[in-house]
Design an enzyme around this catalytic site. Structure first.
Site, short mmCIF file in Angstrom:
data_model
loop_
_atom_site.label_atom_id
_atom_site.label_comp_id
_atom_site.label_asym_id
_atom_site.label_seq_id
_atom_site.Cartn_x
_atom_site.Cartn_y
_atom_site.Cartn_z
N LYS A 35 -49.61 -37.37 43.84
CA LYS A 35 -49.06 -36.12 43.50
C LYS A 35 -48.59 -35.31 44.61
O LYS A 35 -47.51 -34.56 44.34
CB LYS A 35 -50.55 -35.16 43.02
CG LYS A 35 -50.84 -35.81 41.39
CD LYS A 35 -51.85 -34.64 40.68
CE LYS A 35 -52.13 -35.19 39.45
NZ LYS A 35 -53.05 -34.45 38.75
N ASN A 214 -62.37 -19.49 24.95
CA ASN A 214 -62.19 -20.85 24.14
C ASN A 214 -62.79 -21.10 22.76
O ASN A 214 -62.18 -21.71 21.96
CB ASN A 214 -62.10 -21.72 24.98
CG ASN A 214 -60.97 -21.99 26.00
OD1 ASN A 214 -60.19 -21.20 25.76
ND2 ASN A 214 -60.98 -22.89 27.04
N TYR A 257 -53.03 -20.77 12.81
CA TYR A 257 -52.40 -21.91 11.99
C TYR A 257 -53.16 -23.04 11.73
O TYR A 257 -53.54 -23.63 12.61
CB TYR A 257 -50.92 -22.30 13.06
CG TYR A 257 -49.91 -21.18 13.01
CD1 TYR A 257 -49.16 -21.17 12.34
CD2 TYR A 257 -49.95 -20.17 14.12
CE1 TYR A 257 -48.01 -19.96 12.24
CE2 TYR A 257 -48.97 -19.28 14.36
CZ TYR A 257 -48.26 -19.14 13.58
OH TYR A 257 -47.28 -17.99 13.52
N CYS A 266 -58.63 -28.39 27.04
CA CYS A 266 -59.76 -27.30 27.16
C CYS A 266 -60.51 -27.24 25.97
O CYS A 266 -61.91 -27.19 26.04
CB CYS A 266 -59.21 -26.22 27.27
SG CYS A 266 -58.28 -26.22 29.14
#
Ligand SMILES: NC(=O)c1ccc[n+]([C@@H]2O[C@H](COP(=O)([O-])OP(=O)(O)OC[C@H]3O[C@@H](n4cnc5c(N)ncnc54)[C@H](O)[C@@H]3O)[C@@H](O)[C@H]2O)c1
Ligand SMILES: O=c1ccn([C@@H]2O[C@H](COP(=O)(O)OP(=O)(O)O[C@H]3O[C@H](CO)[C@@H](O)[C@H](O)[C@H]3O)[C@@H](O)[C@H]2O)c(=O)[nH]1
EC number: 1.1.1.22
Length: 439
Positions: A35, A214, A257, A266
């Site tokens: 990375k 969440n 939706y 998550c």
């Protein structure tokens, strides 16, 4: 300000880059040398709209640097952000080993005052663990260096991460000492010039706020998915119901939706982790959230169910699949509904050609050379020789297709739409069978 960000994933790289964008001197650390190599060569290891240009601009301006050197990273920032992964352990609890490794490194090497800011999503009580870990490392070498620990959970969404960080709805800072609160307020001042968005809480409330947000959003989605399945059986249209209830400001239109299940890095893991924390640390059985999780696991098979009902035996059938990423504008396929669908179809003896604008490389990494799975280089390429089209992700480029072309290419011809992209009347007028969710 001099800032170190530990972890250059979706959260770390976006946070570090946006903090550099407003003038800070940021050093990003990752233990993954690949990375850091990509970042040092001017690339970015993830797909995130707007991020590449912002990284380049800040690297060129000398405000954003990358390293694999833990020593340099600990030395650099007065503020040390921890933004490493907290994946689910085998039992569903959040695995803290990366967070605690980062804390250990800071304690082992720090020589002056540091604010250790936890940005990863972590169970209530983690800040205490981080504090104890840093303290233990200081004691091991007989050092007395002051430090603060702050919880500053991140609420950005993949695909809109830069925008979310630059214009946050709120910035939650869980802290108990004045010095750290003042520095965090100064750090975030450029992101809230319009009005105050920073909410200071105690540390545990900040940690729980992240899971609560969440969990609430996941609950809305599972609720709508169950209602969609009900609407379909009763002959109602969930899209009309969605508009009917969304117009109540107490409910609102966002995150209502229905679809083929929520995915991503998550919601699935955080719902699991909160259930586990409640059971282990408080002896509380979070019944609503357990149902949210169960409903989502079932919803990920809803397209397969419709396909089996329509075709019966799937062996020898071929499907075009539009969308692999767990949502549009990302290449992330962690817990993506496409993975469940493709596994189901292949297990039932069918073959698949899949297309996604950015996630094909990720699908190849995940699925490897799987028998029966190929990739198309365009939406149209997926239709060649296919019995039916299955839509899993609502990328913009899928929104206005030429239905005549689809009809001409498909053998059946039928569209299974896991994201309710089209007006059923319009698709059916083109002579296609259209099977969306909940209508
Ligand atoms: N992805 C999101 O949209 C999002 C949004 C808000 C919060 N979060 C939370 O933020 C955290 C990070 O998520 P992510 O999606 O960015 O994860 P990620 O897996 O994309 O990135 C984590 C990075 O940390 C690196 N790392 C691990 N241990 C390290 C160490 N000791 N030192 C330096 N680097 C180390 C890994 O190599 C990896 O590059 C998680 O807790 C997640 O729940 C994620
Ligand atoms: O009405 C909706 C909205 C979303 N989804 C699905 O829900 C999942 C998650 O979507 P989204 O929340 O947009 O993406 P994430 O990037 O996972 O962001 C969530 O998770 C992040 C990590 O914790 C948080 O920071 C964000 O605030 C939170 O929205 C995806 O599979 C979507 O398809 C639906 O099915 N219906």
């Amino acid at each position: 300000m001099k800032i170190t960000v530990v972890g250059t994933g979706y959260v770390g790289l976006v946070s570090g880059t946006c903090l550099a964008e407003v003038g800070n001197d940021v050093l990003c650390l990752d233990v993954d040398p690949e990375k850091i190599r990509i970042l040092e060569e001017g690339g970015i290891p993830i797909y995130e709209p707007g991020l590449q240009e912002m990284v380049r601009r800040n690297v060129a301006a000398g405000r954003l640097h990358f390293t694999t050197s833990i020593e340099k990273a600990v030395d650099h920032g007065t503020i040390q952000f921890i933004a490493v992964g907290t994946p689910p352990d085998e039992d569903g609890s959040a695995d803290m080993k990366y967070v605690l490794a980062a804390a250990r490194n800071i304690g082992r090497l720090m020589t002056d005052y540091k604010i250790v800011v936890d940005k990863s999503t972590v169970p209530v009580g983690t800040a205490d663990l981080v504090r104890a870990t840093v303290q233990e490392e200081l004691q091991k070498r007989g050092a007395q260096v002051p430090f603060s620990v702050v919880s500053n959970p991140e609420f950005l969404k993949e695909g809109a991460a830069v925008e979310d960080f630059m214009r946050p709805d709120r910035i939650v800072v869980g802290a108990e000492d004045e010095q750290a609160i003042l520095l965090m307020k100064a750090l975030y001042a450029p992101f809230q010039r319009n009005h105050e968005r920073l909410i200071v809480t105690d540390v545990k409330s900040a940690e729980l706020t992240k899971y609560a947000a969440n969990a609430m959003l996941a609950t809305r989605i599972s609720f709508m998915n169950e209602l969609a399945n009900l609407a379909e059986k009763l002959g109602a249209d969930i899209e009309m119901v969605r508009q009917g209830i969304g117009s109540d400001p107490r409910i609102g239109y966002h995150f209502l939706y229905p679809g083929c299940g929520y995915g991503g890095s998550c919601f699935p893991k955080d719902v699991k982790a909160l259930i586990k924390t409640a059971a282990d640390k408080a002896g509380i059985d979070l019944k609503v959230l357990s149902a949210v999780e169960e409903a989502n696991d079932l919803q990920k098979h809803v397209l397969t169910g419709k396909i089996k009902t329509y075709f019966g035996d799937l062996s020898g059938k071929h499907f075009g699949v539009w969308g692999l990423a767990f949502k549009p504008n990302t290449d992330d396929m962690r817990d993506a509904p496409s993975r469940t669908l493709i596994a189901d179809l292949l297990a039932a003896g069918a073959t698949v050609t899949a297309y996604d604008p950015v996630a094909i490389h990720e699908a190849k990494r995940i699925f490897g050379d799987k028998d029966g799975l190929r990739y198309g280089d365009s939406p149209a390429a997926c239709l060649e020789g296919a019995d039916a089209l299955v839509i899993v992700t609502e990328w913009k480029e899928f929104r206005s297709p030429d239905f005549d072309v689809i009809k001409a290419k498909l053998r059946a011809p039928v569209i299974f739409d896991g994201r309710n992209l089209y007006d059923p009347k319009f698709v059916r007028a083109a002579g296609l069978t259209y099977l969306p969710i909940g209508r």
